[in-house]
Motif scaffolding. Structure first.
Motif, PDB file in Angstrom:
ATOM      1  N   MET A  47      -3.245  -1.637  -5.625  1.00  0.00           N
ATOM      2  CA  MET A  47      -1.910  -1.646  -6.232  1.00  0.00           C
ATOM      3  C   MET A  47      -0.813  -1.667  -5.181  1.00  0.00           C
ATOM      4  SD  MET A  47      -2.103   1.246  -9.240  1.00  0.00           S
ATOM      5  CE  MET A  47      -3.197   1.103 -10.647  1.00  0.00           C
ATOM      6  N   PRO A  48       0.394  -2.138  -5.524  1.00  0.00           N
ATOM      7  CA  PRO A  48       1.560  -1.982  -4.637  1.00  0.00           C
ATOM      8  C   PRO A  48       1.887  -0.500  -4.458  1.00  0.00           C
ATOM      9  CG  PRO A  48       1.994  -3.583  -6.382  1.00  0.00           C
ATOM     10  CD  PRO A  48       0.714  -2.897  -6.745  1.00  0.00           C
ATOM     11  N   PHE A  49       2.557  -0.180  -3.373  1.00  0.00           N
ATOM     12  CA  PHE A  49       2.838   1.203  -2.993  1.00  0.00           C
ATOM     13  C   PHE A  49       3.529   1.998  -4.098  1.00  0.00           C
ATOM     14  CE2 PHE A  49       5.805   4.088  -0.421  1.00  0.00           C
ATOM     15  CZ  PHE A  49       4.874   5.122  -0.372  1.00  0.00           C
ATOM     16  N   GLN A  50       4.634   1.470  -4.639  1.00  0.00           N
ATOM     17  CA  GLN A  50       5.375   2.230  -5.643  1.00  0.00           C
ATOM     18  C   GLN A  50       4.554   2.445  -6.904  1.00  0.00           C
ATOM     19  OE1 GLN A  50       9.140   0.186  -6.227  1.00  0.00           O
ATOM     20  NE2 GLN A  50      10.169   1.529  -4.782  1.00  0.00           N
ATOM     21  N   GLN A  51       3.867   1.413  -7.357  1.00  0.00           N
ATOM     22  CA  GLN A  51       3.068   1.531  -8.574  1.00  0.00           C
ATOM     23  C   GLN A  51       1.945   2.556  -8.393  1.00  0.00           C
ATOM     24  OE1 GLN A  51       1.255  -2.161  -9.829  1.00  0.00           O
ATOM     25  NE2 GLN A  51       0.181  -1.220 -11.561  1.00  0.00           N
ATOM     26  N   ARG A  52       1.277   2.493  -7.238  1.00  0.00           N
ATOM     27  CA  ARG A  52       0.199   3.433  -6.956  1.00  0.00           C
ATOM     28  C   ARG A  52       0.746   4.864  -6.854  1.00  0.00           C
ATOM     29  NH1 ARG A  52      -0.543   2.700  -1.957  1.00  0.00           N
ATOM     30  NH2 ARG A  52      -1.575   0.692  -2.173  1.00  0.00           N
ATOM     31  N   SER A  53       1.873   5.017  -6.169  1.00  0.00           N
ATOM     32  CA  SER A  53       2.462   6.345  -5.997  1.00  0.00           C
ATOM     33  C   SER A  53       2.867   6.942  -7.339  1.00  0.00           C
ATOM     34  CB  SER A  53       3.670   6.268  -5.069  1.00  0.00           C
ATOM     35  OG  SER A  53       3.293   5.819  -3.779  1.00  0.00           O
ATOM     36  N   ALA A  54       3.414   6.113  -8.224  1.00  0.00           N
ATOM     37  CA  ALA A  54       3.784   6.596  -9.550  1.00  0.00           C
ATOM     38  C   ALA A  54       2.546   7.071 -10.308  1.00  0.00           C
ATOM     39  CB  ALA A  54       4.501   5.500 -10.333  1.00  0.00           C
ATOM     40  N   ASN A  75      10.459   5.261  -8.056  1.00  0.00           N
ATOM     41  CA  ASN A  75      11.174   4.033  -7.703  1.00  0.00           C
ATOM     42  C   ASN A  75      12.513   4.329  -7.033  1.00  0.00           C
ATOM     43  OD1 ASN A  75       9.100   2.481  -8.747  1.00  0.00           O
ATOM     44  ND2 ASN A  75      10.076   2.182 -10.741  1.00  0.00           N
ATOM     45  N   ASN A  76      13.150   5.418  -7.450  1.00  0.00           N
ATOM     46  CA  ASN A  76      14.423   5.808  -6.837  1.00  0.00           C
ATOM     47  C   ASN A  76      14.222   6.394  -5.438  1.00  0.00           C
ATOM     48  OD1 ASN A  76      15.914   5.022  -9.063  1.00  0.00           O
ATOM     49  ND2 ASN A  76      15.924   7.057  -9.995  1.00  0.00           N
ATOM     50  N   ALA A  77      13.118   7.098  -5.250  1.00  0.00           N
ATOM     51  CA  ALA A  77      12.888   7.792  -3.976  1.00  0.00           C
ATOM     52  C   ALA A  77      12.271   6.891  -2.923  1.00  0.00           C
ATOM     53  CB  ALA A  77      11.991   9.006  -4.212  1.00  0.00           C
ATOM     54  N   PHE A  78      11.258   6.113  -3.292  1.00  0.00           N
ATOM     55  CA  PHE A  78      10.484   5.319  -2.320  1.00  0.00           C
ATOM     56  C   PHE A  78      10.999   3.887  -2.276  1.00  0.00           C
ATOM     57  CE2 PHE A  78       6.435   8.102  -3.110  1.00  0.00           C
ATOM     58  CZ  PHE A  78       7.103   9.196  -2.603  1.00  0.00           C
ATOM     59  N   GLN A  79      12.151   3.719  -1.672  1.00  0.00           N
ATOM     60  CA  GLN A  79      12.765   2.388  -1.605  1.00  0.00           C
ATOM     61  C   GLN A  79      12.596   1.762  -0.220  1.00  0.00           C
ATOM     62  OE1 GLN A  79      16.823   2.951  -2.970  1.00  0.00           O
ATOM     63  NE2 GLN A  79      16.186   2.986  -5.108  1.00  0.00           N
ATOM     64  N   PHE A  80      11.517   2.117   0.440  1.00  0.00           N
ATOM     65  CA  PHE A  80      11.238   1.599   1.780  1.00  0.00           C
ATOM     66  C   PHE A  80       9.720   1.602   1.967  1.00  0.00           C
ATOM     67  CE2 PHE A  80      12.969   5.850   1.515  1.00  0.00           C
ATOM     68  CZ  PHE A  80      11.923   6.647   1.941  1.00  0.00           C
ATOM     69  N   THR A  81       9.274   0.963   3.016  1.00  0.00           N
ATOM     70  CA  THR A  81       7.843   0.747   3.205  1.00  0.00           C
ATOM     71  C   THR A  81       7.245   1.748   4.194  1.00  0.00           C
ATOM     72  OG1 THR A  81       8.261  -0.835   4.988  1.00  0.00           O
ATOM     73  CG2 THR A  81       8.101  -1.720   2.740  1.00  0.00           C
ATOM     74  N   ALA A  82       5.913   1.766   4.235  1.00  0.00           N
ATOM     75  CA  ALA A  82       5.174   2.569   5.211  1.00  0.00           C
ATOM     76  C   ALA A  82       4.086   1.674   5.802  1.00  0.00           C
ATOM     77  CB  ALA A  82       4.563   3.788   4.547  1.00  0.00           C
ATOM     78  N   PRO A  83       4.479   0.750   6.689  1.00  0.00           N
ATOM     79  CA  PRO A  83       3.513  -0.228   7.203  1.00  0.00           C
ATOM     80  C   PRO A  83       2.503   0.392   8.158  1.00  0.00           C
ATOM     81  CG  PRO A  83       5.641  -0.483   8.287  1.00  0.00           C
ATOM     82  CD  PRO A  83       5.836   0.523   7.191  1.00  0.00           C
ATOM     83  N   LEU A  84       1.307  -0.167   8.154  1.00  0.00           N
ATOM     84  CA  LEU A  84       0.247   0.235   9.070  1.00  0.00           C
ATOM     85  C   LEU A  84       0.190  -0.796  10.192  1.00  0.00           C
ATOM     86  CD1 LEU A  84      -2.026   2.454   9.263  1.00  0.00           C
ATOM     87  CD2 LEU A  84      -3.574   0.717   8.356  1.00  0.00           C
ATOM     88  N   ALA A  85       0.551  -0.379  11.397  1.00  0.00           N
ATOM     89  CA  ALA A  85       0.602  -1.293  12.541  1.00  0.00           C
ATOM     90  C   ALA A  85      -0.719  -1.250  13.304  1.00  0.00           C
ATOM     91  CB  ALA A  85       1.754  -0.923  13.469  1.00  0.00           C
ATOM     92  N   LEU A  96       6.045   5.764   9.427  1.00  0.00           N
ATOM     93  CA  LEU A  96       6.693   6.472   8.323  1.00  0.00           C
ATOM     94  C   LEU A  96       8.195   6.616   8.551  1.00  0.00           C
ATOM     95  CD1 LEU A  96       3.992   9.267   7.839  1.00  0.00           C
ATOM     96  CD2 LEU A  96       4.320   7.197   6.460  1.00  0.00           C
ATOM     97  N   TYR A  97       8.750   5.732   9.385  1.00  0.00           N
ATOM     98  CA  TYR A  97      10.154   5.890   9.783  1.00  0.00           C
ATOM     99  C   TYR A  97      11.035   4.724   9.342  1.00  0.00           C
ATOM    100  CZ  TYR A  97       8.186   3.216  13.730  1.00  0.00           C
ATOM    101  OH  TYR A  97       7.513   2.300  14.515  1.00  0.00           O
ATOM    102  N   HIS A  98      10.716   4.134   8.219  1.00  0.00           N
ATOM    103  CA  HIS A  98      11.513   2.994   7.756  1.00  0.00           C
ATOM    104  C   HIS A  98      12.469   3.373   6.630  1.00  0.00           C
ATOM    105  CE1 HIS A  98       9.450  -0.001  10.247  1.00  0.00           C
ATOM    106  NE2 HIS A  98       8.369   0.742  10.047  1.00  0.00           N
ATOM    107  N   GLY A  99      12.655   4.674   6.403  1.00  0.00           N
ATOM    108  CA  GLY A  99      13.617   5.153   5.417  1.00  0.00           C
ATOM    109  C   GLY A  99      15.003   5.287   6.012  1.00  0.00           C
ATOM    110  N   PRO A 100      15.955   5.791   5.251  1.00  0.00           N
ATOM    111  CA  PRO A 100      17.365   5.829   5.688  1.00  0.00           C
ATOM    112  C   PRO A 100      17.634   6.690   6.909  1.00  0.00           C
ATOM    113  CG  PRO A 100      17.062   6.997   3.598  1.00  0.00           C
ATOM    114  CD  PRO A 100      15.807   6.252   3.863  1.00  0.00           C
TER     115      PRO A 100
END
Length: 428
Positions: A47-54, A75-85, A96-100
């Motif tokens: 699943m996509p991140f937001q859907q899975r998290s919900a 959806n309001n809280a997780f408006q950014f990604t958490a990519p695995l590099a 985990l640093y792609h938030g505001p």
């Protein structure tokens, strides 16, 4: 969700009450009386991140808010990604640093803000929190400008980076930043004392946004599923997670993910020289020492607040204690880690470097290692530049605050002084 006070088993509360209350009697942490086991993890990982998290958070707390509400909160809280590099061979970094505010605390702080909005409505709330760096910014930005909410952020004087301080000490309005003449453990102790003070709790409607608040912990569970989801399917069963650990909320969340069915092979608690937990796991003796200031300052904590939750999972047989090892990484090896990652073409910072070095010490050839990148390298611009000898560019979120005036107040590490400050400032 039903939660019990780990210091007083007679106190059992709902998730909503735990969010509103923060701490239980005798400064006890709340922890679920049971954790659900997911039977469809493989499908969830697609699943996509937001859907899975919900889905995950609905499974945990949905009975109190309803599926539609929890989904909207996520959806309001997780408006950014958490990519695995992909860093090298069998080593990855979960960014985990792609938030505001460019730190992992954005996930927990923003979800907690959503939770508080649900459970408090229009009632006034005072958020009192301690920060060793990134919590302050995440909480300040999550709650800045919200009606009926006042935020007091305590931080150790001279022990957070300049840019970290700027992020939470330049906002003003309902955000009150206070530098404490002491270490983070002193700030944390003041928060706990405030929760034992009936006048503060009652008259100021006290709450906390530290990881002692269960809402933050639940939110953090979600990005471990996102990390494993981004691994090749054949590598998931051999995933080893190295968590840079200060207050140990991040590791507690990883273990909850494991209990729920996420395929994590084992965990590494990665600390700097503030090594209470590594020594405890070796000796069985809990012996916090005086906190030492390091370049990985967010981990400069000698009495980690969330350890009782991890102990509870061990004692209840939810997680095998043998699955956790702990490594202490000193200042020299932290700098070596930053350089080694840079040589691999990956710009990082001291906290992630601690987790990387700890991971490399024990990672077997047939294992896949994930270390957490908990903050953007530019948040530690001067330190990283000194280590590498090359400039680090500031992203907009930091360049916008770099020249702003600090609005902090200063207090001794004294509870009476803090209490007087809170009533004078917040009742004005």
């Amino acid at each position: 969700m039903e939660l019990v006070n780990l210091k007083d088993s007679s106190e059992v509360v709902s998730f909503s009450q735990a969010v509103k209350q923060g701490l239980g009697r005798n400064q006890g942490l709340f922890f679920p009386t049971s954790l659900p086991k997911l039977d469809n993890v493989d499908a969830l990982l697609e699943m996509p991140f937001q859907q899975r998290s919900a889905y995950i958070l609905n499974t945990l707390i949905g009975d109190e808010f309803g599926e539609e509400t929890v989904t909207e909160m996520v959806n309001n809280a997780f408006q950014f990604t958490a990519p695995l590099a992909h860093v090298a061979d069998n080593v990855y970094s979960l960014e985990l640093y792609h938030g505001p505010t460019l730190a992992f605390k954005d996930f927990g702080a923003r979800f907690m803000a959503q939770c508080l909005a649900q459970v408090t409505g229009d009632n006034p709330v005072t958020i009192l929190t301690a920060t060793s760096g990134d919590t302050g910014a995440a909480v300040a930005h999550a709650f800045h400008g919200l009606d009926n909410i006042q935020v007091v952020i305590l931080y150790p004087k001279g022990m957070v980076s300049v840019l970290q301080e700027k992020q939470f000490s330049t906002l003003g309005d309902n955000i009150h930043s206070v530098e404490i003449e002491g270490a983070f453990d002193d700030c944390q102790a003041l928060v706990k004392q405030a929760f034992d003070d009936e006048q503060i709790k009652t008259e100021l409607h006290l709450n906390s946004a530290n990881s002692i608040n269960i809402a933050r912990l639940m939110a953090q569970v979600c990005y471990y599923f996102e990390a494993v989801a981004q691994l090749p399917a054949e590598k998931r069963a051999e995933a080893v997670i190295s968590v840079p650990s200060g207050n140990f909320g991040n590791l507690a969340a990883a273990m909850i993910a494991k209990v729920m069915g996420l395929p994590i092979k084992r965990f590494i608690a990665s600390t700097n020289v503030n090594d209470t937990v590594p020594r405890y796991l070796l000796s069985g003796l809990w012996e916090p020492k005086k906190t030492v200031a390091t370049i990985s300052n967010a981990m400069d904590i000698s009495s980690p607040n969330n350890w009782p939750r991890i102990e509870a999972m061990f004692e209840q047989g939810l997680v095998d204690k043998a699955l956790l090892t702990a490594e202490s990484v000193d200042e020299d090896y932290t700098q070596i880690g930053v350089r080694q990652l840079n040589d691999l073409g990956y710009l990082s910072e001291p906290h992630a470097a601690v987790a990387y070095k700890a991971l490399k010490r024990t990672l077997a050839d047939d294992e896949t290692g994930i270390f957490l990148g908990t903050a953007h390298p530019a948040k530690f611009k001067e330190t990283v530049e000194n280590i590498l000898g090359t400039p680090v560019a500031l992203p907009k979120a930091l360049s916008d605050v770099a020249n702003k005036e600090l609005l902090s107040d200063s207090l001794p590490a004294d509870f009476d002084a803090l209490k007087s400050y809170m009533f004078t400032t917040l009742k004005a």
